[in-house]
Design a protein around this motif. Structure first.
Motif, mmCIF file in Angstrom:
data_model
loop_
_atom_site.group_PDB
_atom_site.id
_atom_site.type_symbol
_atom_site.label_atom_id
_atom_site.label_comp_id
_atom_site.label_asym_id
_atom_site.label_seq_id
_atom_site.Cartn_x
_atom_site.Cartn_y
_atom_site.Cartn_z
ATOM 1 N N THR A 44 0.835 -1.200 0.000
ATOM 2 C CA THR A 44 0.000 0.000 0.000
ATOM 3 C C THR A 44 0.872 1.253 0.000
ATOM 4 N N MET A 45 1.904 1.252 0.824
ATOM 5 C CA MET A 45 2.782 2.422 0.886
ATOM 6 C C MET A 45 3.569 2.596 -0.413
ATOM 7 N N VAL A 46 4.068 1.507 -0.976
ATOM 8 C CA VAL A 46 4.847 1.593 -2.214
ATOM 9 C C VAL A 46 3.963 2.048 -3.375
ATOM 10 N N VAL A 47 2.779 1.469 -3.507
ATOM 11 C CA VAL A 47 1.868 1.865 -4.587
ATOM 12 C C VAL A 47 1.458 3.332 -4.416
ATOM 13 N N GLY A 48 1.162 3.745 -3.184
ATOM 14 C CA GLY A 48 0.820 5.144 -2.929
ATOM 15 C C GLY A 48 1.953 6.075 -3.320
ATOM 16 N N LEU A 49 3.171 5.705 -2.969
ATOM 17 C CA LEU A 49 4.340 6.517 -3.321
ATOM 18 C C LEU A 49 4.534 6.572 -4.830
ATOM 19 N N LEU A 50 4.367 5.447 -5.507
ATOM 20 C CA LEU A 50 4.513 5.419 -6.970
ATOM 21 C C LEU A 50 3.448 6.274 -7.657
#
Length: 188
Positions: free
Chosen positions: A173-179
Motif C-alpha cells: 500500500t505504501m509503495v503503490v501510494g508513493l509510486l
C-alpha cells in the motif's frame, strides 16, 4: 459555560495529547488503535500535524535564510507559514492516497479519519525538523534522516493498525501510494 461541559482546551487534554504523542512515537500499537477509534482525537491529530509543519517550516526557513543571507522577520514569518502549509497539505494528500489505495486496491476496511488520525500522530517525530536550522551539516543530515525514518516507520505501523493489514499488504500500500504520487509529480 454549561455545567458538565468541558473547556475545549484543558490541562487534561494537553496531558492526553502529550501522552499519545509519546506512546505513538514508541510505536505502541494499542495507542494507534485508540487514536483510530477516538473520534474526539481528530483535533489532536490535526494539531500534531500543524505543530510538525510549523517545526519544519521554521527550521527550513531559518536554514534557507542563513544560507542566502536573507534572514529577516518578514522572511521568516512568510516562509515558515508557506512551508507549513505545503507540508500539511502534502500530509493530507499522502493520507488520502493511502486511504484510496488501501481501501480500493487492497480492500482495507476503515474510514478516512480512522486512518488519518493515527497517520497524523505518527508524524510527531517531525518536530525534530526544527533542528535543521542549526547551520552544522552533521546535525542537519542526522536530523533529517532520523526524523524521516522515524516518521515512515510510524506511518507503517499506523497504516497496518488502521487498515488491519499484514506486513506485506501494508508495504504494498505504501509503495503503490508513493509510486502514484511520484507519477503525478512527474506529469505535472
Amino acid at each position: 459555560m454549561l455545567q458538565g461541559q468541558e473547556r475545549p482546551i484543558s490541562g487534561r487534554k494537553i496531558q492526553q495529547l502529550g501522552s499519545r504523542i509519546y506512546r505513538i512515537a514508541r510505536f505502541d500499537r494499542e495507542t494507534f488503535r485508540e487514536v483510530r477509534d477516538d473520534k474526539n482525537a481528530t483535533g489532536q491529530a490535526v494539531a500534531v500535524l500543524l505543530l510538525v509543519g510549523l517545526s519544519y517550516g521554521l527550521g527550513f526557513s531559518i536554514f534557507n535564510g542563513l544560507q542566502h543571507s536573507t534572514l529577516s522577520l518578514d522572511y521568516l514569518i512568510s516562509n515558515t507559514l508557506a512551508n507549513m502549509i505545503i507540508t500539511d497539505f502534502a500530509a493530507f494528500i499522502w493520507s488520502a492516497t493511502l486511504f484510496l489505495v488501501g481501501t480500493k486496491l487492497f480492500q482495507g476496511k476503515t474510514g478516512y479519519w480512522q486512518l488519518a488520525r493515527p497517520l497524523f500522530f505518527s508524524t510527531a517525530p517531525g518536530i525534530l525538523f526544527v533542528l535543521i536550522a542549526i547551520p552544522f551539516s552533521p546535525v542537519i543530515v542526522t536530523t533529517a534522516v532520523v526524523a524521516a525514518a522515524w516518521i515512515v516507520s510510524g506511518e507503517f505501523v499506523a497504516l497496518k493498525s488502521a487498515m488491519g493489514f499484514n506486513t506485506q499488504r501494508t508495504l504494498l500500500t505504501m509503495v503503490v501510494g508513493l509510486l502514484i504520487l511520484a507519477f503525478i509529480q512527474m506529469t505535472i
